[in-house]
Design a protein around this motif. Structure first.
Motif, PDB file in Angstrom:
ATOM      1  N   ALA A   1       9.762  -3.732   0.141  1.00  0.00           N
ATOM      2  CA  ALA A   1      10.426  -3.344   1.391  1.00  0.00           C
ATOM      3  C   ALA A   1       9.784  -2.100   1.993  1.00  0.00           C
ATOM      4  CB  ALA A   1      11.913  -3.102   1.135  1.00  0.00           C
ATOM      5  N   GLY A   2       9.508  -1.102   1.168  1.00  0.00           N
ATOM      6  CA  GLY A   2       8.901   0.119   1.673  1.00  0.00           C
ATOM      7  C   GLY A   2       7.501  -0.097   2.205  1.00  0.00           C
ATOM      8  N   ALA A   3       6.714  -0.922   1.498  1.00  0.00           N
ATOM      9  CA  ALA A   3       5.350  -1.197   1.950  1.00  0.00           C
ATOM     10  C   ALA A   3       5.354  -1.872   3.318  1.00  0.00           C
ATOM     11  CB  ALA A   3       4.632  -2.074   0.924  1.00  0.00           C
ATOM     12  N   LEU A   4       6.256  -2.827   3.506  1.00  0.00           N
ATOM     13  CA  LEU A   4       6.339  -3.537   4.785  1.00  0.00           C
ATOM     14  C   LEU A   4       6.883  -2.611   5.877  1.00  0.00           C
ATOM     15  CD1 LEU A   4       7.755  -7.163   5.190  1.00  0.00           C
ATOM     16  CD2 LEU A   4       7.967  -5.451   6.981  1.00  0.00           C
ATOM     17  N   GLY A   5       7.935  -1.867   5.533  1.00  0.00           N
ATOM     18  CA  GLY A   5       8.635  -1.089   6.546  1.00  0.00           C
ATOM     19  C   GLY A   5       7.852   0.058   7.129  1.00  0.00           C
ATOM     20  N   THR A   6       6.886   0.606   6.386  1.00  0.00           N
ATOM     21  CA  THR A   6       6.127   1.756   6.888  1.00  0.00           C
ATOM     22  C   THR A   6       4.870   1.370   7.663  1.00  0.00           C
ATOM     23  OG1 THR A   6       4.992   1.913   4.738  1.00  0.00           O
ATOM     24  CG2 THR A   6       6.931   3.316   5.072  1.00  0.00           C
ATOM     25  N   MET A   7       4.616   0.091   7.827  1.00  0.00           N
ATOM     26  CA  MET A   7       3.394  -0.328   8.513  1.00  0.00           C
ATOM     27  C   MET A   7       3.321   0.072   9.991  1.00  0.00           C
ATOM     28  SD  MET A   7       0.995  -1.535   6.648  1.00  0.00           S
ATOM     29  CE  MET A   7       1.443  -0.320   5.422  1.00  0.00           C
ATOM     30  N   PRO A   8       4.445   0.245  10.704  1.00  0.00           N
ATOM     31  CA  PRO A   8       4.295   0.750  12.081  1.00  0.00           C
ATOM     32  C   PRO A   8       3.534   2.065  12.151  1.00  0.00           C
ATOM     33  CG  PRO A   8       6.494  -0.145  11.792  1.00  0.00           C
ATOM     34  CD  PRO A   8       5.834  -0.172  10.434  1.00  0.00           C
ATOM     35  N   LEU A   9       3.728   2.934  11.170  1.00  0.00           N
ATOM     36  CA  LEU A   9       2.953   4.177  11.111  1.00  0.00           C
ATOM     37  C   LEU A   9       1.599   3.940  10.456  1.00  0.00           C
ATOM     38  CD1 LEU A   9       2.656   7.231  11.455  1.00  0.00           C
ATOM     39  CD2 LEU A   9       3.836   7.514   9.258  1.00  0.00           C
TER      40      LEU A   9
END
Length: 738
Positions: A133-141
């Motif tokens: 979840a964290g790997a996917l969620g931080t991709m906008p940055l």
């Protein structure tokens, strides 16, 4: 990350280097050679170490370390976080990995469907969920969608060969190209920073603690510390810090911290209360967000009067999400941001306007004081970054240089030149364990070894060196290929390779800073890269600005991914999860995140005006202004003088903050990055975050648990982030405002 299981007979096959003597086939004992009253301590530590190895081996062997259902749930949660981060990132540049709420949501989901699944949801599977979840969620940055790409798409001038309009396909190619190499950077660092140096990584540790509390003891008995906790409690570095912990009213992960009534019923009541709080906070934030679509003035309340609101932009955005962000940031950071807002918007903005340095409307980025004060904030950020990261480079030389020189001289005098290659830079009584495979051979019989490194995961559950180095080469090639497919002849090959090299080096500093302070200085790292490229690429190059932006984006991406991976590995290490499972979970999350974030970015930019009232993309302006600043282009009247002054002041303040680390007065010295963020964001966001920081301060003063207030903040953030998707749909269908 999987807790270390220590050395095993087949430890030489692992992808990490074990501490060994000159003979690689002979394992060096890491048990201290103590006598007298210390013998019992040595025995306890040895026993605890063996128990920790068994615990870690048992946990890593669980089939739940990597499951399809865990990956799918992690991806689902990650998509929600991705939408939320894109929304807030385009508004203010703020992005969060949301590891704790991801673990909590995953736990709640599997508890809800517990009767319908064949095998239980365990702590190691929860680690997988929050990692994905964290790997996917931080991709906008990580892929530049909240900063660099809006700058390229909307802010580049024709004389800078802009703007660059990229289709969805090219956005996805770019995102996939830069989303992997940072993960491969982190893995080789794991043994050094987690096992030998035992850096804290506070957020990763906090997430592990919460997962441990949620899952508790499967048998429903009193909560017992696991063998890994026992070893950590008994190790020498934990004993050194115990007195400090006791002053705060608790011991370090010891049995005294275990609740007296850790029964299954108590645990069920606790996690249900946490879920209830998350849902309530989510609901409050969701209602506000939906209402604000139909009543837009809710975003800008003129709490200081209409003249200040209309002329100088002093309004309050009472968004529960921004209050939640302030809670997570804490009182010190938010108050420093408030100081930046007061200096920037209360002093410098009127000054620049009245002196004619920024003659346009205040809210204009090009001719108004809003754009003028950004130059000062950029100088402050650069000064803070140079001093902070410079100290990370110089500190090892200052601390360990004299010891290294003395030991090198002794070996040269003795003619032992070959051993210089394995020379340890740490003194025998330092806080770090020897890094060299030959250091134990140089220890005299009466010397005591340094504090024990932690036991590590079994070799079969570690990522092999072959996978790491091959993957790093492939990911670098992918980054180079994607960059040149998307941007064709705009950036030369050598510039891309140099940007990746800088990313590799600066990521090392970023990981260390994250482990020690819980802050990953990705913004400073990107700005340093931009500064370096300004020196390497002549300003006469017609693509100088584009090259500068892309180089900074590559560097930021690598540092962010490496830090995110290491934070997750810390969580897994404390709970016994297999590092290999987390590694592949991170890769899956990063790949899907690159695709999803590109699509979400295109969706937002097609529905909303960017930059516009809703999404001002301040981070994009920071990127483009930094590129112009370091290349000597586009500075308005008097901007460089005030920027130079601000940079010098905060270079000194940052140096004092470094000197005063751990001292009471350090908190009263403003941090450069926080002050700069308060300057370039309009006051409405900063005031809301300050309210959240004060809530956090009040909660800590009354002795509340940090986990509870973090859950509250996460609910507030996720509520607005999720319902913003509804608002996106309403806007796309042109539903009118009231």
């Amino acid at each position: 990350m999987a807790p270390d299981r220590g050395s095993r007979a087949d430890s030489q096959t692992t992808g990490y280097h074990s501490i060994s003597s000159k003979d690689d086939n002979q394992e060096v004992s890491e048990e201290p050679d103590l006598s007298g009253d210390e013998d019992s301590v040595a025995v306890e530590e040895a026993e605890a170490r063996d128990e920790a190895r068994e615990f870690l081996a048992e946990r890593a062997d669980e089939g739940q370390n990597f499951t399809v259902r865990g990956v799918l749930v992690g991806l689902a949660i990650g998509v929600i976080i991705c939408f939320s981060n894109m929304y807030f990132g385009l508004q203010t540049g703020w992005v969060s990995g949301m590891a704790m709420p991801a673990a909590l949501i995953g736990f709640a989901f599997f508890k809800t469907v517990a009767r319908h699944i064949n095998y239980p949801f365990t702590p190691v599977e929860n680690v997988l969920v929050q990692t994905v979840a964290g790997a996917l969620g931080t991709m906008p940055l990580g892929c530049g969608f909240v900063g660099v790409l809006p700058a390229l798409n909307y802010l580049l001038k024709p004389e800078e060969n802009g703007p660059l309009v990229l289709g969805t396909g090219k956005l996805m190619i770019w995102a996939v190209g830069i989303c992997f190499f940072g993960v491969f950077i982190a893995v080789p660092l794991r043994r050094e920073v987690l096992i030998r140096e035992k850096l804290k990584f506070p957020s990763g540790t906090a997430t592990a603690l919460m997962i441990g509390v949620l899952h508790g003891n499967e048998k429903g008995a009193k909560k017992q510390e696991n063998p890994m906790e026992t070893f950590r409690r008994r190790s020498q570095d934990m004993r050194r810090s115990r007195s400090m912990d006791e002053q705060r009213g608790h011991t370090a992960d010891g049995p005294d911290t275990a609740p007296e009534s850790g029964t299954e019923a108590d645990r069920r009541s606790d996690w249900k209360a946490q879920i209830k709080l998350l849902i309530i906070a989510f609901g409050v934030s969701a209602v506000y967000t939906l209402a604000s679509y139909f009543v837009p003035p809710l975003h800008d309340i003129p709490i200081l009067g209409l003249p200040l609101a209309h002329t100088w932009l002093w309004t309050l955005n009472p968004s529960p999400a921004y209050i939640g962000q302030g809670i997570i940031m804490g009182p010190a950071t938010t108050l420093h941001m408030l100081l930046g807002a007061v200096v920037g918007w209360g002093i410098l903005s009127p000054l620049a306007k009245n002196q004619g340095w920024a003659p346009g409307p205040v809210e204009d980025w090009e001719t108004g004081s809003k754009g003028w004060i950004v130059w000062v904030s950029l100088a402050i950020m650069l000064a803070d970054s140079i001093v902070s990261l410079g100290w990370l480079i110089l500190r090892p030389a200052i601390q360990f240089g004299p010891h290294y020189i003395r030991e090198a001289r002794e070996r040269i005098k003795s003619g032992n030149y070959r051993s210089l290659l394995g020379l340890s830079a740490t003194p025998s009584k330092g806080a770090y364990t020897p890094l060299s495979a030959t250091i134990s051979a140089s220890r005299t019989p009466d010397q005591k070894p340094t504090s024990l490194s932690e036991p590590d995961a079994p070799p079969e559950h570690l990522v092999s060196s072959r996978v790491v180095y091959l993957g790093l080469l492939v990911s670098i090639a992918l980054c180079v290929g994607a960059t040149h497919i998307v941007f064709a002849s705009l950036i030369p090959l050598y510039a891309t390779l140099l940007a990746i090299l800088l990313a590799l080096i600066l990521s090392l500093m970023g990981v260390r800073a994250l482990g020690e302070t819980d802050l990953n200085p990705v913004s400073g790292i990107s700005k340093l890269t931009q500064l370096a490229f300004a020196l390497l690429i002549p300003s006469s190059n017609p693509n100088a600005i584009i090259i500068n932006l892309l180089a900074g984006a590559i560097s930021e991406s690598g540092a962010l991914q490496a830090g995110d991976m290491m934070q997750d590995l810390k969580t897994g290490h404390l709970l016994g999860a297999a590092p290999k499972a987390q590694f592949y979970g991170q890769l899956i999350g990063s790949f899907v995140g690159a695709i999803v974030s590109a699509a979400v970015y295109k969706l937002y930019t097609s529905v909303y005006a960017i930059p516009g009232g809703m999404f001002q993309v301040p981070t994009a302006y920071v990127w483009i202004f930094t590129a112009r600043l370091v290349t000597g282009k586009g500075l308005p009247d008097m901007a460089w003088q005030w920027a130079l002054g601000g940079g010098c002041i905060f270079a000194v303040l940052t140096a004092f903050r470094i000197v005063g680390q751990g001292k009471t007065w350090q908190a009263y010295l403003p941090g450069g990055i926080a002050v700069a963020v308060g300057m370039y964001n309009v006051p409405s966001f900063t005031l809301a975050r300050t309210c959240g920081g004060l809530v956090s301060w009040w909660w800590s003063r009354r002795g509340g648990e940090e986990g509870t207030v973090i859950v509250l903040a996460s609910g507030l953030i996720l509520g607005e982030g999720v319902v913003s998707i509804v608002n996106l749909g309403l806007a796309s269908f042109r539903v009118p405002h009231l």
